[in-house]
Design an enzyme around this catalytic site. Structure first.
Site, PDB file in Angstrom:
ATOM      1  N   TYR A  66     -22.939 -18.614  37.109  1.00 12.35           N
ATOM      2  CA  TYR A  66     -22.478 -19.963  36.773  1.00 12.35           C
ATOM      3  C   TYR A  66     -22.225 -20.787  38.036  1.00 12.35           C
ATOM      4  O   TYR A  66     -22.488 -21.986  38.072  1.00 12.35           O
ATOM      5  CB  TYR A  66     -21.238 -19.900  35.868  1.00 12.35           C
ATOM      6  CG  TYR A  66     -21.638 -19.729  34.423  1.00 12.35           C
ATOM      7  CD1 TYR A  66     -21.782 -18.459  33.861  1.00 12.35           C
ATOM      8  CD2 TYR A  66     -21.965 -20.833  33.634  1.00 12.35           C
ATOM      9  CE1 TYR A  66     -22.224 -18.295  32.552  1.00 12.35           C
ATOM     10  CE2 TYR A  66     -22.406 -20.682  32.318  1.00 12.35           C
ATOM     11  CZ  TYR A  66     -22.541 -19.410  31.787  1.00 12.35           C
ATOM     12  OH  TYR A  66     -22.990 -19.259  30.501  1.00 12.35           O
ATOM     13  N   ASN A 101     -26.083 -29.719  26.398  1.00  7.81           N
ATOM     14  CA  ASN A 101     -26.054 -29.405  27.825  1.00  7.81           C
ATOM     15  C   ASN A 101     -24.628 -29.229  28.316  1.00  7.81           C
ATOM     16  O   ASN A 101     -23.723 -29.935  27.861  1.00  7.81           O
ATOM     17  CB  ASN A 101     -26.768 -30.503  28.628  1.00  7.81           C
ATOM     18  CG  ASN A 101     -28.218 -30.659  28.201  1.00  7.81           C
ATOM     19  OD1 ASN A 101     -28.799 -29.751  27.606  1.00  7.81           O
ATOM     20  ND2 ASN A 101     -28.789 -31.821  28.455  1.00  7.81           N
ATOM     21  N   VAL A 102     -24.464 -28.338  29.255  1.00  7.94           N
ATOM     22  CA  VAL A 102     -23.133 -28.128  29.850  1.00  7.94           C
ATOM     23  C   VAL A 102     -23.025 -28.905  31.160  1.00  7.94           C
ATOM     24  O   VAL A 102     -21.971 -28.936  31.781  1.00  7.94           O
ATOM     25  CB  VAL A 102     -22.861 -26.617  30.085  1.00  7.94           C
ATOM     26  CG1 VAL A 102     -22.765 -25.881  28.756  1.00  7.94           C
ATOM     27  CG2 VAL A 102     -23.909 -25.976  30.988  1.00  7.94           C
ATOM     28  N   HIS A 118     -21.630 -27.436  23.494  1.00  5.77           N
ATOM     29  CA  HIS A 118     -21.640 -26.102  24.094  1.00  5.77           C
ATOM     30  C   HIS A 118     -20.730 -26.005  25.312  1.00  5.77           C
ATOM     31  O   HIS A 118     -20.903 -25.129  26.152  1.00  5.77           O
ATOM     32  CB  HIS A 118     -23.080 -25.689  24.480  1.00  5.77           C
ATOM     33  CG  HIS A 118     -23.967 -25.536  23.284  1.00  5.77           C
ATOM     34  ND1 HIS A 118     -25.340 -25.499  23.380  1.00  5.77           N
ATOM     35  CD2 HIS A 118     -23.694 -25.443  21.956  1.00  5.77           C
ATOM     36  CE1 HIS A 118     -25.867 -25.365  22.168  1.00  5.77           C
ATOM     37  NE2 HIS A 118     -24.880 -25.343  21.288  1.00  5.77           N
ATOM     38  N   CYS A 129      -3.832 -17.964  29.357  1.00  2.31           N
ATOM     39  CA  CYS A 129      -2.979 -19.031  28.808  1.00  2.31           C
ATOM     40  C   CYS A 129      -3.791 -20.186  28.225  1.00  2.31           C
ATOM     41  O   CYS A 129      -3.233 -21.118  27.645  1.00  2.31           O
ATOM     42  CB  CYS A 129      -2.040 -19.558  29.911  1.00  2.31           C
ATOM     43  SG  CYS A 129      -2.901 -20.511  31.175  1.00  2.31           S
ATOM     44  N   CYS A 146      -6.233 -18.268  37.329  1.00  2.00           N
ATOM     45  CA  CYS A 146      -5.359 -19.351  36.861  1.00  2.00           C
ATOM     46  C   CYS A 146      -4.035 -19.265  37.606  1.00  2.00           C
ATOM     47  O   CYS A 146      -3.686 -18.209  38.147  1.00  2.00           O
ATOM     48  CB  CYS A 146      -5.127 -19.173  35.362  1.00  2.00           C
ATOM     49  SG  CYS A 146      -3.969 -20.358  34.663  1.00  2.00           S
ATOM     50  N   THR A 185     -34.920 -31.042  23.355  1.00  2.00           N
ATOM     51  CA  THR A 185     -34.402 -29.773  22.850  1.00  2.00           C
ATOM     52  C   THR A 185     -35.499 -29.039  22.075  1.00  2.00           C
ATOM     53  O   THR A 185     -36.302 -29.657  21.397  1.00  2.00           O
ATOM     54  CB  THR A 185     -33.150 -29.960  21.956  1.00  2.00           C
ATOM     55  OG1 THR A 185     -32.667 -28.667  21.553  1.00  2.00           O
ATOM     56  CG2 THR A 185     -33.448 -30.787  20.711  1.00  2.00           C
ATOM     57  N   SER A 186     -35.496 -27.709  22.227  1.00  2.00           N
ATOM     58  CA  SER A 186     -36.493 -26.896  21.517  1.00  2.00           C
ATOM     59  C   SER A 186     -36.103 -26.735  20.047  1.00  2.00           C
ATOM     60  O   SER A 186     -36.861 -26.201  19.249  1.00  2.00           O
ATOM     61  CB  SER A 186     -36.594 -25.516  22.174  1.00  2.00           C
ATOM     62  OG  SER A 186     -35.312 -24.890  22.175  1.00  2.00           O
TER      63      SER A 186
END
Ligand code: APR
Length: 245
Positions: A66, A101-102, A118, A129, A146, A185-186
């Site tokens: 990521y 999309n992110v 998403h 938390c 965190c 988009t597919s």
């Protein structure tokens, strides 16, 4: 269909229009899509990187992936398709962008009403938390912690996870009462892929912009075999001109 006709069609909806976007709209910003010849899922196995089980098994690996995608996205720029949708919203031609999309390219293009089905790669969520933190760059430490000490995870929807209820409910409501332009988009991942059906079932039009045919093509009132960047660059230029007057 000439681009001018697409723009005439968009204007004919008089603002009763929402956009549903997928990875293809960001392809012209250099962000890899998931399927198709250079898709991410050809190089990586989603079950190793985009599932809760993968994260439990190897949070470092998932976070490395990521962080790599975050860098790609933060280094990328919105393209004319993102920018055209933002100006369409400003001009009252578009109510909202519903995106799978992110990435944050719609927001960086100026869109204000963006619904992320998403999740968002520029956010991370504490697994203890639930605190959500917005990132401007990839986290230094992997996996990030965190302030409560809990391990943070990307605030995105992984395979096997439910979509955020509020966003999905809003998307269904909008697609049931507006025309929908589906871009890049597919249309193989549900429930997002079912959203255009709500428009059709309620007598609204579905327009598709995609260089390839998809399962939606059959049902679309118009399917433009075109890259999003190209299809919208003229519309962006016209609207930029109009907005600057
Ligand atoms: N302009 C428009 N469409 C394009 C372009 C482009 N320049 N380049 C590729 N496309 C099209 C492809 O033909 C394909 O139909 O964009 C689509 C991309 O499909 P996918 O890679 O499957 O991406 P998407 O539909 O957004 O995937 C949905 O699957 O992996 C999950 O959560 C992930 O949100 C993602 C979901």
């Amino acid at each position: 269909m000439p681009i001018e006709d697409l723009f005439r069609l968009i204007k004919s909806f008089s603002g009763n229009l929402v956009a549903l976007t997928g990875a293809g709209i960001s392809a012209d910003s250099g962000i890899p899509t998931f399927r198709g010849k250079d898709g991410l899922w050809n190089k990586y196995r989603p079950e190793e990187l985009a599932t809760p089980q993968a994260f439990a098994r190897n949070p470092e690996l998932v976070w490395e992936w990521y962080a790599w995608r975050m860098k790609l996205i933060f280094d990328a720029e919105p393209n004319p398709a993102h920018k055209a949708l933002a100006l369409m919203e400003k001009a009252g031609l578009l109510k909202a962008v519903i995106t799978q999309n992110v990435d944050n390219l719609h927001e960086r293009a100026g869109s204000r009403n963006v619904i992320h089905l998403h999740g968002r790669i520029d956010e991370m969520r504490c697994t203890e938390c639930g605190e959500i933190v917005r990132n401007e760059k990839p986290p230094e430490a992997i996996p990030p912690r965190c302030r409560c000490g809990g391990m943070m995870r990307p605030n995105v929807v992984w395979f096997g996870e439910a979509l955020p209820e509020r966003e999905l409910g809003r998307a269904v409501q909008l697609c049931s009462s507006n025309n929908v332009i589906v871009i890049g988009t597919s249309a193989v991942v549900y429930p997002a892929a079912s959203l255009p059906v709500y428009a059709k079932n309620n007598g609204y039009a579905v327009i598709e912009v995609n260089p390839d045919a998809t399962p939606l093509t059959e049902m679309a009132d118009l399917s433009l075999r075109e890259r999003a960047g190209r299809a919208f660059e003229k519309i962006y230029a016209i609207l930029k001109e109009e907005v600057s007057r």
